[in-house]
Design a protein around this motif. Structure first.
Motif, mmCIF file in Angstrom:
data_model
loop_
_atom_site.group_PDB
_atom_site.id
_atom_site.type_symbol
_atom_site.label_atom_id
_atom_site.label_comp_id
_atom_site.label_asym_id
_atom_site.label_seq_id
_atom_site.Cartn_x
_atom_site.Cartn_y
_atom_site.Cartn_z
ATOM 1 N N UNK A 103 0.876 -1.175 0.000
ATOM 2 C CA UNK A 103 0.000 0.000 0.000
ATOM 3 C C UNK A 103 0.910 1.220 0.000
ATOM 4 N N UNK A 104 0.608 2.179 -0.873
ATOM 5 C CA UNK A 104 1.484 3.344 -1.032
ATOM 6 C C UNK A 104 0.621 4.595 -1.073
ATOM 7 N N UNK A 105 0.843 5.500 -0.113
ATOM 8 C CA UNK A 105 0.163 6.793 -0.088
ATOM 9 C C UNK A 105 1.213 7.879 -0.309
ATOM 10 N N UNK A 106 0.927 8.843 -1.163
ATOM 11 C CA UNK A 106 1.942 9.860 -1.451
ATOM 12 C C UNK A 106 1.306 11.171 -1.875
ATOM 13 N N UNK A 107 1.992 12.252 -1.518
ATOM 14 C CA UNK A 107 1.706 13.579 -2.049
ATOM 15 C C UNK A 107 2.984 14.086 -2.690
ATOM 16 N N UNK A 108 2.915 14.443 -3.957
ATOM 17 C CA UNK A 108 4.093 14.916 -4.685
ATOM 18 C C UNK A 108 3.829 16.324 -5.211
ATOM 19 N N UNK A 109 4.820 17.190 -4.991
ATOM 20 C CA UNK A 109 4.723 18.551 -5.524
ATOM 21 C C UNK A 109 5.221 18.643 -6.957
ATOM 22 N N UNK A 110 6.258 17.865 -7.275
ATOM 23 C CA UNK A 110 6.856 18.028 -8.602
ATOM 24 C C UNK A 110 7.402 16.730 -9.186
ATOM 25 N N UNK A 111 7.292 15.628 -8.477
ATOM 26 C CA UNK A 111 7.926 14.395 -8.942
ATOM 27 C C UNK A 111 7.281 13.872 -10.219
ATOM 28 N N UNK A 115 -5.788 5.511 -7.001
ATOM 29 C CA UNK A 115 -6.878 6.405 -6.617
ATOM 30 C C UNK A 115 -6.291 7.790 -6.387
ATOM 31 N N UNK A 116 -6.756 8.777 -7.129
ATOM 32 C CA UNK A 116 -6.294 10.157 -6.985
ATOM 33 C C UNK A 116 -7.243 10.899 -6.055
ATOM 34 N N UNK A 117 -6.703 11.458 -4.977
ATOM 35 C CA UNK A 117 -7.521 12.209 -4.029
ATOM 36 C C UNK A 117 -7.519 13.708 -4.322
ATOM 37 N N UNK A 118 -6.399 14.227 -4.806
ATOM 38 C CA UNK A 118 -6.307 15.653 -5.158
ATOM 39 C C UNK A 118 -5.419 15.789 -6.382
ATOM 40 N N UNK A 119 -5.759 16.777 -7.230
ATOM 41 C CA UNK A 119 -4.970 17.007 -8.426
ATOM 42 C C UNK A 119 -5.303 15.992 -9.501
ATOM 43 N N UNK A 120 -4.405 15.831 -10.447
ATOM 44 C CA UNK A 120 -4.583 14.879 -11.543
ATOM 45 C C UNK A 120 -3.211 14.452 -12.029
ATOM 46 N N UNK A 121 -3.138 13.256 -12.586
ATOM 47 C CA UNK A 121 -1.881 12.696 -13.065
ATOM 48 C C UNK A 121 -2.028 12.326 -14.536
ATOM 49 N N UNK A 122 -1.106 12.766 -15.341
ATOM 50 C CA UNK A 122 -1.065 12.321 -16.730
ATOM 51 C C UNK A 122 -0.024 11.224 -16.857
ATOM 52 N N UNK A 166 -1.032 19.062 -14.383
ATOM 53 C CA UNK A 166 -0.979 20.530 -14.440
ATOM 54 C C UNK A 166 0.403 20.964 -13.979
ATOM 55 N N UNK A 167 1.134 21.660 -14.821
ATOM 56 C CA UNK A 167 2.486 22.095 -14.478
ATOM 57 C C UNK A 167 2.486 22.890 -13.175
ATOM 58 N N UNK A 168 3.354 22.491 -12.256
ATOM 59 C CA UNK A 168 3.498 23.198 -10.998
ATOM 60 C C UNK A 168 2.488 22.822 -9.934
ATOM 61 N N UNK A 169 1.513 21.968 -10.258
ATOM 62 C CA UNK A 169 0.484 21.582 -9.292
ATOM 63 C C UNK A 169 0.846 20.248 -8.648
ATOM 64 N N UNK A 170 0.528 20.109 -7.364
ATOM 65 C CA UNK A 170 0.797 18.863 -6.660
ATOM 66 C C UNK A 170 -0.350 17.876 -6.891
#
Length: 257
Positions: free
Chosen positions: A17-25, A39-46, A76-80
């Motif tokens: 199980x892996x939980x993470x918040x990334x600002x720029x990774x 599962x994305x809780x905030x933001x979006x991942x391409x 989104x560039x610059x978004x976590x």
């Protein structure tokens, strides 16, 4: 600031199980030997999956199949972004599912999203292994239905009765559905499906309800809540209180009084 948390729960089919918040990774292209349930809780991942671009966003699931390259970065560039990931055994889904996942990795099914949230909630709670395992098996069924690759399942009432007898006999013990399936000579998914169709409730909810009934009887004859938790098969008093409140709307102490 980037934040990560990872652990390996003692639950069948769950590797990590892996939980993470990334600002720029940004993830370079890589593969896993597991199914990745994102599962994305905030933001979006391409991300690119086998050279096709996709977006993982909140209120949906992304299923990445084993051994297929993918990458990932904030959409989104610059978004976590904040995410929760389950890494599940390669045989969690049949091999025919890989091509479906490559073509349609995004699962926009409210029931499937709710199942994954329930899995993460159960994995955070000591004593809820049976609930997590049951939800993982249910999630597999929902995903296969979403892709249209589910096989018709029959209701096996004799098997359901045998499982209920086992649950009654081992009510206060800790065990897994995989263990019960081995003892009964059935596949775990078929076991859970047959029980749920026969009795209109999942095995782990049946066990929880029976344990709550036992706890009520013990409380009413004067046993203290901490002792009741152990005698009724709960992990600890907090585990008993959480389920007691959910089922009866009050705490064990208030009920006894």
């Amino acid at each position: 600031m980037d934040r990560v948390r990872a652990w390996h729960p003692d639950v069948p089919a769950v590797r990590e199980v892996f939980h993470a918040t990334f600002d720029s990774h940004a993830y370079p292209a890589h593969t896993h030997d597991t199914w990745t349930v994102l599962l994305i809780d905030e933001g979006a991942v391409s991300y690119a999956l086998e050279r096709s671009g996709h977006i993982a966003a909140p209120r949906s699931l992304t299923l990445l199949p084993p051994h297929v390259p993918h990458d990932g970065r904030s959409a989104v560039d610059g978004a976590s972004f904040r995410k929760r990931v389950l890494y599940l055994d390669e045989d969690w889904l049949p091999s025919r599912s890989v091509s479906a996942a490559v073509s349609r990795p995004l699962v926009q099914d409210a029931r499937a999203v709710a199942a994954v949230r329930a899995i993460h909630g159960a994995l955070e709670s000591p004593g809820d292994t049976l609930a997590a395992e049951g939800s993982i098996l249910s999630l597999a069924e929902l995903v296969l239905q979403h892709w249209g690759t589910a096989t018709a399942g029959r209701t096996d009432a004799p098997l359901a009765r045998r499982l209920r007898a086992m649950l009654d006999d081992r009510l206060t013990e800790s065990f897994t559905l995989s263990e019960a399936a081995r003892l009964l000579g059935a596949h775990p998914s078929h076991l859970v499906r047959s029980f749920s169709r026969a009795y209109g409730i999942s095995p782990h909810r049946y066990v929880t309800g029976r344990r709550i009934d036992l706890a009520r009887r013990l409380l009413l004859v004067g046993h203290p809540p901490a002792r009741v938790a152990a005698e009724a098969g709960f992990h600890d008093q907090a585990h008993l209180t959480r389920h007691f409140r959910r089922v009866l709307g009050t705490t064990p102490g208030a009920f006894a009084a």
